[in-house]
Design an enzyme around this catalytic site. Structure first.
Site, PDB file in Angstrom:
ATOM      1  N   HIS A  87       0.844  -1.203   0.000  1.00 50.59           N
ATOM      2  CA  HIS A  87       0.000   0.000   0.000  1.00 50.59           C
ATOM      3  C   HIS A  87       0.879   1.253   0.000  1.00 50.59           C
ATOM      4  CE1 HIS A  87      -3.121  -2.601   2.299  1.00 50.59           C
ATOM      5  NE2 HIS A  87      -3.654  -2.338   1.124  1.00 50.59           N
TER       6      HIS A  87
ATOM      7  N   LYS B 186     -15.936  -7.332   3.900  1.00 51.73           N
ATOM      8  CA  LYS B 186     -15.007  -7.501   5.030  1.00 51.73           C
ATOM      9  C   LYS B 186     -15.516  -6.823   6.299  1.00 51.73           C
ATOM     10  CE  LYS B 186     -10.992  -7.256   1.898  1.00 51.73           C
ATOM     11  NZ  LYS B 186      -9.855  -6.388   1.500  1.00 51.73           N
TER      12      LYS B 186
ATOM     13  N   ARG C 296      -2.288  -6.117  -8.315  1.00 50.57           N
ATOM     14  CA  ARG C 296      -1.205  -7.060  -8.085  1.00 50.57           C
ATOM     15  C   ARG C 296      -1.142  -8.151  -9.146  1.00 50.57           C
ATOM     16  NH1 ARG C 296      -3.254  -7.952  -2.179  1.00 50.57           N
ATOM     17  NH2 ARG C 296      -5.043  -7.969  -3.544  1.00 50.57           N
TER      18      ARG C 296
ATOM     19  N   SER D  41      -2.949  -7.630   3.018  1.00 51.74           N
ATOM     20  CA  SER D  41      -3.168  -7.528   4.469  1.00 51.74           C
ATOM     21  C   SER D  41      -3.476  -8.916   5.050  1.00 51.74           C
ATOM     22  CB  SER D  41      -4.340  -6.585   4.762  1.00 51.74           C
ATOM     23  OG  SER D  41      -4.069  -5.303   4.267  1.00 51.74           O
TER      24      SER D  41
HETATM   25  O1  PNS Z   1      -8.915  -2.836   0.346  1.00 55.92           O
HETATM   26  P1  PNS Z   1     -10.245  -3.247  -0.230  1.00 55.92           P
HETATM   27  O2  PNS Z   1     -11.060  -4.007   0.800  1.00 55.92           O
HETATM   28  O3  PNS Z   1     -10.104  -4.018  -1.517  1.00 55.92           O
HETATM   29  O4  PNS Z   1     -11.010  -1.876  -0.577  1.00 55.92           O
HETATM   30  C1  PNS Z   1     -12.290  -1.898  -1.163  1.00 55.92           C
HETATM   31  C2  PNS Z   1     -12.972  -0.547  -0.937  1.00 55.92           C
HETATM   32  C3  PNS Z   1     -13.086  -0.259   0.543  1.00 55.92           C
HETATM   33  C4  PNS Z   1     -12.147   0.540  -1.619  1.00 55.92           C
HETATM   34  C5  PNS Z   1     -14.391  -0.608  -1.601  1.00 55.92           C
HETATM   35  O5  PNS Z   1     -15.147  -1.635  -1.012  1.00 55.92           O
HETATM   36  C6  PNS Z   1     -15.133   0.720  -1.485  1.00 55.92           C
HETATM   37  O6  PNS Z   1     -14.921   1.598  -2.308  1.00 55.92           O
HETATM   38  N1  PNS Z   1     -16.012   0.858  -0.451  1.00 55.92           N
HETATM   39  C7  PNS Z   1     -16.780   2.075  -0.250  1.00 55.92           C
HETATM   40  C8  PNS Z   1     -18.252   1.888  -0.708  1.00 55.92           C
HETATM   41  C9  PNS Z   1     -18.325   2.023  -2.220  1.00 55.92           C
HETATM   42  O7  PNS Z   1     -18.250   3.107  -2.764  1.00 55.92           O
HETATM   43  N2  PNS Z   1     -18.391   0.866  -2.886  1.00 55.92           N
HETATM   44  C10 PNS Z   1     -18.323   0.790  -4.334  1.00 55.92           C
HETATM   45  C11 PNS Z   1     -19.646   0.925  -4.945  1.00 55.92           C
HETATM   46  S1  PNS Z   1     -19.474   0.430  -6.545  1.00 55.92           S
END
Ligand code: PNS
Length: 168
Positions: A17, A41, A92, A130
């Protein structure tokens, strides 16, 4: 002023990250590292939002144009609210691509002003996540190559446990 958002669960932040954040900080005037909610998650995070924020703050303390925030709403709305023009994510492997591609299309639909930019993960962090860090730490393994030195102890003390004897 060009503002980018690096969103993620960051449970916890890894050197992978940090590499993406550093590279984004060179391209944008300001980078916001955003602890967001991934519904998949939501109930399985090992660290609270406050703990994750604090670990990221410690990690990026030396990078002048990076700040840290959290949101429990839609990423597309957050970008609009902050006047940010880009979502920066690391890719990745091919396995990341389908999900990230879907998210970028949905975000584009929700906020046509914002672009999603993918950075190829550095070769040395291609495998890093993570979850891998948490698994290694939970077995008492050495995570010093995977997480920023300033937060290693905090992660270890939270996650390390005495390995249980195998059941006979
Ligand atoms: O590290 P991650 O878990 O892959 O991150 C995913 C994350 C948190 C960036 C994604 O789930 C997100 O953008 N969550 C906020 C809610 C949202 O806007 N979701 C997308 C709608 S299409």
């Amino acid at each position: 002023m060009r503002i980018a958002v690096c969103p993620g669960s960051f449970d916890p932040i890894t050197l992978g990250h940090l590499d993406i954040i550093n590279r984004a900080a060179k391209l944008f005037d300001e980078v916001i590292v955003l602890v967001s909610i991934n519904p998949a998650k939501r109930n399985s995070c090992s660290f609270t939002t406050e703990e994750r924020l604090r670990m990221i703050e410690k990690t990026v303390a030396g990078i002048e144009n990076v700040r840290v925030d959290s949101s429990d709403g839609l990423l597309a709305d957050y970008l609009r609210e902050k006047g940010a023009c880009a979502i920066v994510k690391g890719l990745r492997a091919v396995s990341d691509f389908e999900y990230e591609f879907q998210m970028s299309l949905a975000n584009k639909r929700l906020n046509p002003e914002a672009e999603t930019i993918f950075f190829t993960a550095a070769a040395e962090y291609m495998y890093l996540s993570s979850s891998i860090v948490k698994q290694i730490a939970s077995f008492g393994g050495d995570i010093s190559e995977f997480v920023p030195a300033c937060i290693r102890k905090e992660i270890e003390s939270r996650l390390s446990r005495t390995p249980q004897a195998p059941r006979k």
